[in-house]
Design a protein around this motif. Sequence first.
Motif, PDB file in Angstrom:
ATOM      1  N   TYR A 178     -37.892  -1.880  -9.378  1.00 43.64           N
ATOM      2  CA  TYR A 178     -38.955  -2.527  -8.603  1.00 43.64           C
ATOM      3  C   TYR A 178     -38.556  -3.880  -8.014  1.00 43.64           C
ATOM      4  O   TYR A 178     -39.314  -4.836  -8.082  1.00 43.64           O
ATOM      5  CB  TYR A 178     -40.240  -2.639  -9.448  1.00 43.64           C
TER       6      TYR A 178
ATOM      7  N   PHE B 152     -42.906  -9.299  -6.763  1.00 46.74           N
ATOM      8  CA  PHE B 152     -44.236  -8.904  -7.225  1.00 46.74           C
ATOM      9  C   PHE B 152     -44.859  -9.891  -8.203  1.00 46.74           C
ATOM     10  O   PHE B 152     -45.998  -9.729  -8.600  1.00 46.74           O
ATOM     11  CB  PHE B 152     -44.166  -7.533  -7.909  1.00 46.74           C
ATOM     12  N   GLY B 153     -44.069 -10.891  -8.623  1.00 47.01           N
ATOM     13  CA  GLY B 153     -44.545 -11.779  -9.690  1.00 47.01           C
ATOM     14  C   GLY B 153     -45.464 -12.869  -9.203  1.00 47.01           C
ATOM     15  O   GLY B 153     -45.709 -13.830  -9.927  1.00 47.01           O
TER      16      GLY B 153
ATOM     17  N   ILE C 252     -37.766  -8.035  -9.002  1.00 52.26           N
ATOM     18  CA  ILE C 252     -39.179  -7.698  -9.249  1.00 52.26           C
ATOM     19  C   ILE C 252     -40.041  -8.941  -9.421  1.00 52.26           C
ATOM     20  O   ILE C 252     -41.185  -8.979  -8.968  1.00 52.26           O
ATOM     21  CB  ILE C 252     -39.297  -6.761 -10.478  1.00 52.26           C
TER      22      ILE C 252
ATOM     23  N   GLN D  41     -47.665   6.004  -7.189  1.00 56.11           N
ATOM     24  CA  GLN D  41     -47.292   6.283  -8.571  1.00 56.11           C
ATOM     25  C   GLN D  41     -47.326   5.064  -9.482  1.00 56.11           C
ATOM     26  O   GLN D  41     -47.031   5.160 -10.658  1.00 56.11           O
ATOM     27  CB  GLN D  41     -45.893   6.936  -8.590  1.00 56.11           C
ATOM     28  N   ASP D  42     -47.636   3.917  -8.912  1.00 52.76           N
ATOM     29  CA  ASP D  42     -47.711   2.717  -9.737  1.00 52.76           C
ATOM     30  C   ASP D  42     -48.498   1.667  -8.964  1.00 52.76           C
ATOM     31  O   ASP D  42     -48.944   1.928  -7.845  1.00 52.76           O
ATOM     32  CB  ASP D  42     -46.300   2.214 -10.075  1.00 52.76           C
ATOM     33  N   ASP D  43     -48.632   0.488  -9.531  1.00 50.54           N
ATOM     34  CA  ASP D  43     -49.458  -0.543  -8.890  1.00 50.54           C
ATOM     35  C   ASP D  43     -48.672  -1.430  -7.933  1.00 50.54           C
ATOM     36  O   ASP D  43     -49.219  -2.375  -7.375  1.00 50.54           O
ATOM     37  CB  ASP D  43     -50.101  -1.446  -9.961  1.00 50.54           C
ATOM     38  N   LEU D  44     -47.369  -1.183  -7.791  1.00 54.94           N
ATOM     39  CA  LEU D  44     -46.582  -2.123  -7.002  1.00 54.94           C
ATOM     40  C   LEU D  44     -46.293  -1.668  -5.577  1.00 54.94           C
ATOM     41  O   LEU D  44     -46.450  -2.435  -4.649  1.00 54.94           O
ATOM     42  CB  LEU D  44     -45.274  -2.453  -7.729  1.00 54.94           C
TER      43      LEU D  44
END
Lengths: 282, 495, 605
Positions: A196, A275-276, A271, A139-142
């Motif tokens: 996230y 993910f950064g 997040i 549902q998302d890019d992460l």
Amino acid sequence: MGEPRPLVQLTIDGNVVKVPEGLTILDACRREDIDTPTLCWASNLTPVNVCRVCVVEVEGSRVLVPSCSRLVEPGMVVSTDSERVRTSRKMVYELLASSVEMDRADTSVHAWMEHYGVRPERMGDRDEIATVAQPPKVQDDLYVRDYERCILCYKCVEACGDDAQHTYAIATAGRGFDAHISTESDVALPDSACVYCGNCIGVCPTGALVFRAEFDMRADGTWDEDSQQVTTTVCAFCGVGCNLELHVQDNSIVKVTSPVDHSVTSGHLCIKGRFGWQHAQS
Amino acid sequence: MWVVDPRRTTSARFADMWLGLNVGTDIALANGVAREIIHADLVNVEFVENATVGYEDFASHVEPWTLDRTAEVTGVPAEAIRDLARGYAGAATAQLMWTLGITEHHTAVDNVLALCNLALLTGHVGRWGSGLVPLRGQNNVQGGGDMGALPNKLPGFQDVADDDVRARFEGEWGTTIPPEPGWHLTQMFEAMGRGDLRAVWVIGENPADSEADVNHAREMLGRLDHLVVQDVFMTRTAEMADVVLPAALGWAESDGTVTSSERRVQRTRAAVRPPGEARQEIDVIADVAERMGSAWGRPTAEELWDELRSVSPMHGGMSWQRLEDVGGIQWPCPDEGHPGTPFLHGRLWERPIGGRRAPFSCVDDHPPVDQLTDEFPLRLTTGRVLDSYNTGVQSGKFNSPIRSGDALELSADDAGSLGLARGDRVMVSSRRGSIEMTVAVDPDLPVGLAFTTFHFPESADVNQLTSDAWDTRSGTSEFKAAAIRVEKLDVAAGA
Amino acid sequence: MSRSWTWLPVPDLRFGTTAPTGAEVAAVDAVVAGVGPATLVVGERLVLGGRHRAAARRNLLLPALHALQRAVGWISPGGLDHVCRVLEVPPAEAYGVSTFYHLFSHSEPVADSTVHVCDDIACRGVGAMGLIEDLRGAGHHVRPSPCLGQCERGPAALVQRTGVDDLSVAPAPVADVEAAIGSSSSSAAVVLPQAGSGNLHLLARVGVVDPGCLDDYRANGGYSALEAALAMGPGGVVRELTASGLSGRGGAAFPTGVKWQAVADQVGRPKHVVCNADESEPGTFKDRTLMEGDPFAIVEAMTIAGLTVGAEQGWIYVRGEYPVAAARLTAAIDAARGAGLLGDDVAASGHRFDIQLRRGAGAYICGEETALFNSIEGYRGEPRNKPPFPTTHGLFGEPTVINNVETLVNVLSIARDGGGAYAALGTERSPGTRLFCVSGRVWAPGTYEHEFGVTLGDVIEKAGGLVDGSELRAVLLGGAAGSFVGPDQMDLPLTLEATREAGLSLGSGVVMVFDQNDDIVDTVRRIAEFFRDESCGQCVPCRVGTVRQEEVLVRLDRGGSFPDERDLLDDLGSVMRDSSICGLGQTASGAVRSAIDLGLLGGVS
Ligand SMILES: Cc1cc2nc3c(=O)[nH]c(=O)nc-3n(C[C@H](O)[C@H](O)[C@H](O)COP(=O)(O)O)c2cc1C
Ligand code: SF4
Ligand code: SF4
Ligand code: SF4
Ligand code: FES
Ligand code: FES
């Protein structure tokens, strides 16, 4: 800090042992080098004792007890390898493996399944028995939620809630075999309260929660865990000082985790830390 | 838990009580709380007598700050201030934690001192579970200061004006150190304005986006004879530079240390090779030194660290190996047998007190410099959101599902009276600049207050608006209090 | 990707955007009317909120969900969101709680009323499956239901309607269901086969007093027990209770005196008294008999418990499918409060005690005491691991006496007449009388009170014996969590000790009689289905084990070979019995096991 805790004497598998008060039977077993399987337990989460794979026999108790949450008591007589214990542990694995895809579970899970001679196929033909088979939620890019790999260990719920993130974006919904991890009214993750942090991914033992990068690389057949190197460093963003484990394949970061035994955040991140890292790649 | 903040933030939602004070009235509130603690007889008399000086003066200084007056100035009901004062003073342990809402004001230092007064009054300092906790916004702000990246300090927070200290460093480094403090950032921009500062080497900072009153800052940078930027990104500042020195990423491509908010020194480690021509920052600096005639060789991170340990007593006990083994140590850690220090100021509790007594400070409330007028009737304050970071050069690189972009958040009433709804485009102007923004409505914002983040300078160059006022002692700009005007634009947001 | 409804960049609790309807807002707001919402906006500059206020209101989640379901016939996303805002409950958690209960619907209602028809083990034998067909044929929206606690007069139905109270109807031929809907009235009062018999202790007032009249209750001996308890003081009550040898009637038969003493011994923390009125064990309806027939007795007994152990708050948790019992208890609590028998100064004793009633919402597991606590507290009804036990860590983590309805009613005669008189009844190790829920192929099904020690054959005999033409095949003793016994056990004395020795349990007093025409394999399969449906899903042995057990029985029902499945059934039984968290999983294989032992499944091989 403080006074040393008084010792408790108990018997484990015939050996008399003394351990500090307040330890669980699991802690005591580990001190004695008695390997004990666990699925829903993690050092950075409150025990929920739902998987029951860690059960042991305690003299005087009608039923087996979960070693991960039961505290030691003076005079306890514990067996970790009785017939009843072996049957129960084996059955827990068989029940799970007959309903859930276990292929991406931690390697220790596979070792234990082998140890107990698990044969999930005796539960019946996969097509005819109930399973949690379902398509992954992308549902998302992460990250991806691939719930046909979910053993409902509640770890992600705890990590999202009181044990780390305090966001409460996911909870168990439904009941019985229909119980499943869900956002409110099953809305897509980006529409939920999720922030996230990825702490749920960090604790998931079966690969049900997986980084999008890993998910895509697995789909492409380029995921190669054996060639990856893991380096611990410190997150570049705020002043908390979270430690990051950078998983590097071919000089590229492919995933970020955090060491559970580190005192600053016990394996949890936000997040940005989780993910950064893409800016390191650009 | 009490949260004092002009906005009802995420943290405020966890709080038992949220006090939405007027922007820039922190000192008024602190003084009012202090007076209430004194009048309610909740002063920790023993602690005050043993460990502080100036109590009498302080008590008479805050005497005029009755609950009613404090309420009038801060905008918070008197009852709530009373509860806060009694709750804080009465607690067994209590901490005051703050971030940039205290320090990004022209009264930054006084704001902090006002909070220190409260801790001294109640003894909520120097004990496990109590204390004063400034939360650092960046991973190595603390470390930068510790290493001497302050105009008036040498590594280890040692005063540059102190002759003994300087003598030691001079002996170690074989050079002379000027005793006068240097310039801090805001002073540098002033010096650029005067023409006293003509060449600048910027390492890992993006002032062309991040400075308050950014139009002014850009103009100043543009006037320089020579600008060198050493960075991992091609930032807006780097684009203005004469020379760009591409650097390896500190946290993933280099070995070194950083120091977190809680004074914990931890190791960073290279995990990937830097791309292209990017080089280790130590090497870049050593090369420059060499061209300037000083052969430093090529020190490793560990060698540099050991040098620091030899001159900074508070880092003395943190060997590379120990940092490796225990994963992080909190300074001060004077020798290798020392476990590190989880909290400071324990000496205040020694009987008799260890060292100097802590002084109360009589500080006064001064409203923000950028005043509200009919022309600029709204107060704008800025802040960050979770998934983004500063000017977005690092955080803009991943596709966050929770990113919403910078928007100008208005209270429901203000939006109503301006005839604005969510998604409308507006022109936002301050005394320094005007930018276009999109409106959002935050029903929890008090009337008269506007808020925005500053993570997306490309689409909303928020720091064109922010105030040019700054605190002469800390050098921090008053990011948190600008006066603005909002005008509706005809075109609706690109739907 | 961006959220369409972002107005605050990062609130910790993010709520949805679907707006609630006016009816939903009104229903929810009425629930919090007394205490106010969790977040109180005092003014533009002052908001009270935070985790303490939210925690103090969390127990209103279940009532708020009931209010929504009643108001609009389902838990809509907008309504749920409104509840979450008012109570500051994370939406995902509220959804998790709401979807735990079968009486809450999460899709838009397709009809004004939903008829839940019992298709459980007793009702199947008396036409339930046909009734479901008939009702559907007549255009009703029907959902099959587990036992509705009306087994003595099945087939049973519960009608859930939008905007009005639920109705219970039994027996429930189509005409009666429609008449009930038309007149908005539930089935008439309890029929007590033993009514008028002089030997009743527990049932003495049932069918005799007007359950809605406090004066009538007092005229028939009501509140004399409280008077006696106040006279002898807490120590005296515990002493008599211990002397009586009373043990719990909720299934586990734990000595009540010991429990009360343990809670009385706890000092310095708030305590609670909880009445477990969730009666959902298939075949059980005795507590309903008491609640509908003598509600003041429960209020009085709880009051004695509160004053004895030093608890100021009492809670009655009534199963959601008992609208009549809930209404009568609510009225009784209000009347008692009005008469000063509950409240700040109970019967001028200087002590405070009051009672709140909570309705379950269709979850058998919420009868398990710790699941019940979670349910009241506004969490999913998942049992907690024990230890710690309720006496130290019960409701809200505080010391709690939890007793079954019948257990509590026993306390009245003990307080009034002394423990000795009580112990003179029954047998030495099983003193007193107890209730039996007799159903199936007997002439006069119903709730019966007998002294312990009565034989199984006697119990059946006293219910009029088998109906004409019936030949006894088996008796289900103790409910779905109990066991089948064969015709050879008619002399079994029904005491705790004798049943234990025989590897049986009296459980909740179920005696369900099956004859030669009953389809036992189907009955056993339905029991397995019951456990599968009612497992909370928390622990692996029960969540998956009950599914696999049912799958085996379905295979057998379809003619599978029993010897092939035997090992698997054995292992499933072992892991569920040994390693499940709570009694549900631990007993889920008991009836199956006993059916195997009696050869009731063997015939299908
Ligand atoms: C699955 C399960 C369901 C239960 N349901 C009920 C019930 O409906 N009513 C009840 O009184 N006890 C029920 N119990 C037993 C309670 O956990 C508890 O033992 C009882 O309320 C204690 O009261 P007592 O000592 O008066 O029997 C149940 C137990 C389990 C394991
Ligand atoms: S990513 Fe973080 S906030 Fe989102 S569901 Fe997982 S734990 Fe919760
Ligand atoms: S998603 Fe993973 S962590 Fe969450 S319950 Fe399932 S298996 Fe456990
Ligand atoms: S045994 Fe069943 S009902 Fe009990 S906790 Fe486990 S899953 Fe839930
Ligand atoms: S590890 Fe102990 S129950 Fe799961
Ligand atoms: S009401 Fe139908 S079986 Fe009990």
